[in-house]
Write an enzyme that holds these catalytic residues in place. Structure first.
Site, short mmCIF file in Angstrom:
data_model
loop_
_atom_site.label_atom_id
_atom_site.label_comp_id
_atom_site.label_asym_id
_atom_site.label_seq_id
_atom_site.Cartn_x
_atom_site.Cartn_y
_atom_site.Cartn_z
N GLU A 158 0.80 -1.23 0.00
CA GLU A 158 0.00 0.00 0.00
C GLU A 158 0.83 1.28 0.00
O GLU A 158 0.73 2.10 0.92
CB GLU A 158 -0.95 0.02 1.21
CG GLU A 158 -2.01 -1.05 1.18
CD GLU A 158 -3.09 -0.83 2.24
OE1 GLU A 158 -3.10 0.23 2.89
OE2 GLU A 158 -3.93 -1.73 2.40
N GLU A 374 -5.87 -8.18 0.49
CA GLU A 374 -6.56 -7.82 1.73
C GLU A 374 -8.01 -7.49 1.39
O GLU A 374 -8.28 -6.80 0.41
CB GLU A 374 -5.95 -6.59 2.43
CG GLU A 374 -4.63 -6.82 3.11
CD GLU A 374 -4.12 -5.56 3.81
OE1 GLU A 374 -4.95 -4.72 4.23
OE2 GLU A 374 -2.89 -5.42 3.93
#
Length: 472
Positions: A158, A374
């Protein structure tokens, strides 16, 4: 519709959020420790004590049908200050933990950087300092050569969350707000760090695969009939998604991407960022050699036209309706009627996951494989009574509607190879401490005892049948 027989069903974790033992084995300090200490809100020690309890958690994973895990190496366990001589205690720890994965039939997908820059490097400018990129590459090369038992590597987790929360919303250290110049420069530099690691991986002829993980928040106009809302959505998309997708998956920034970025900078009277031709060559080379992309998806955004000053309030407590996001030169976040929200003000929209998968498949055709690295639902949960199973049906419903979109993507020819639920077990949260629980396994943080939730039993059924329709 069934999932393929070789589909990965895994749990996702991160070193700093699970391991605890922040000083053990001569581990160095990361940027979060002084930041959290100054805030005085949360203590990352001992988290869920994965450092000592990984045999238990990995056995639970195997017992409940998981065949993979997302895990990260703590950079400061290997190099306490980010560079220099490797710390043997850290090296041994990860070898032992990876061996335990194999013992339980668990394939580890290993992330090199999951929000945990060494504090020594953070103090010298973090990703804005190119010397730190070089140190990251050196650390990555060491890991590639040392941990030859690993088949799947992830460069950075991320990068958008890092850059935006470090310099735009101020929720990550150093806690700056509305510095779009630093945000976009960090985004480009993170793309560059990723590219250099991928290129070194290929140069070293490491076996296995390498990818990157992006948090993608699908951005829509609040009102698709309004040009201002449509443009605000494009501007927000550049900040959250597009600069990273272009840089890592496409290998070049489109003219529209650059134009939108420069529009944001100009609207805030901030200078353009530095991008050199030689850096773009590196991005292109890496994009041609990337094996997969991981998609972290939780929610979508709906943007309204906005011409005021920046104002953001982060909901870090689970008090529904307390968050605000208005960014000068970009737009204001809102939520249309009829869309369910989590307690943390995240709009639940499984269609957004499908739209991102289709976008990658269509716009970035170099990418061969996609993983959902995720996806999950954070809830406020209390320890179950003795001999009772915590009923987290809301989490099951959330996962189910998102997996339906994954199946739809696979049916439409999009090569999704796995799904990792966030998270394997309850753990420490960067901005929520211990109040926001995502795990398949409840953790009593006082005793560190694990309790399988209803979702763990549901997930086990899914991994056995490979069919959503067969689960209850």
């Amino acid at each position: 519709m069934k999932f393929p027989t070789d589909f990965y069903f895994g749990g996702a974790t991160a070193a700093f959020q699970t391991e605890g033992a922040v000083k053990e084995g001569n581990k160095g300090e990361v940027l979060w420790e002084p930041f959290l200490k100054k805030q005085g809100r949360f203590d990352p020690e001992p988290a869920c004590d994965f450092y000592h309890r990984y045999p238990e958690d990995l056995k639970l994973s195997g017992d409940f049908g998981l065949n993979s895990i997302r895990i990260s190496i703590a950079w400061t366990r290997i190099f306490p200050t980010g560079s220099g001589q490797p710390e043997q205690a850290g090296v041994d720890y990860y070898h032992n933990m990876f061996a335990e994965c194999r013992k339980n039939g668990i394939e580890p997908f290993v992330t090199l950087h999951h929000f945990d820059t060494p504090e020594a490097l953070h103090q010298t400018g973090d990703w804005l300092n190119e010397e730190n990129i070089t140190k990251f590459v050196d650390y990555a090369k060491f890991c590639f050569q040392e941990f030859s038992e690993i088949n799947y590597w992830i460069t950075i987790n991320e990068p958008t969350s890092m850059a935006v929360q470090q310099y735009t919303t101020g929720t990550f250290p150093p806690g700056e707000k509305y510095n779009f110049h630093k945000t976009f420069q960090a985004e480009h530099n993170l793309n560059l760090a990723h590219a250099r690691v991928v290129n070194e991986f290929r140069k070293l002829q490491i076996s296995g695969q390498i990818g990157v993980v992006h948090a993608l928040q699908t951005v829509y106009p609040f009102d698709s009939t309004k040009k201002g809302d449509m443009h605000a959505a494009k501007l927000q998309d550049v900040l959250d998604n597009r600069l990273f997708l272009d840089g890592t998956l496409g290998g070049e920034y489109s003219q529209e991407t650059l134009s939108l970025m420069n529009e944001i900078l100009a609207a805030n009277d901030q200078a353009k960022i530095s991008i050199t031709d030689s850096e773009m060559v590196e991005l292109k080379q890496a994009s041609d050699q990337l094996d997969f992309v991981g998609v972290n998806y939780y929610f979508s955004k709906y943007m309204k036209e906005y011409h005021g000053i920046s104002e953001t309030i982060h909901n870090g407590t689970g008090k529904k309706g307390s968050s605000i996001s208005r960014l000068q030169g970009i737009g204001e976040s809102g939520v249309p009627d009829g869309i369910e929200m989590t307690d943390w003000d995240w709009p639940i929209n499984p269609q957004g996951l499908y739209d991102q998968l289709e976008r990658i498949h269509t716009n970035y055709p170099k990418v061969q494989d996609i993983y959902i690295t995720e996806n999950g639902l954070g809830l406020k949960e209390e320890k179950p009574a003795e001999n009772e199973i915590l009923d987290d049906s809301k989490r099951i419903d959330y996962i189910k509607i998102h997996l339906q979109e994954v199946l739809r993507a696979i049916e439409n020819g999009i090569n999704v190879k796995g799904y990792f639920v966030w998270s394997l077990q309850d753990m420490f949260s960067w901005t929520n401490g211990y109040s926001k629980r995502y795990g398949l396994f409840f953790v009593d943080f006082d005793t560190q005892k694990r309790y399988p939730k209803k979702s763990a039993y549901w997930f086990k059924e899914l991994t056995e049948t490979k069919e959503l329709s067969k689960t209850k």
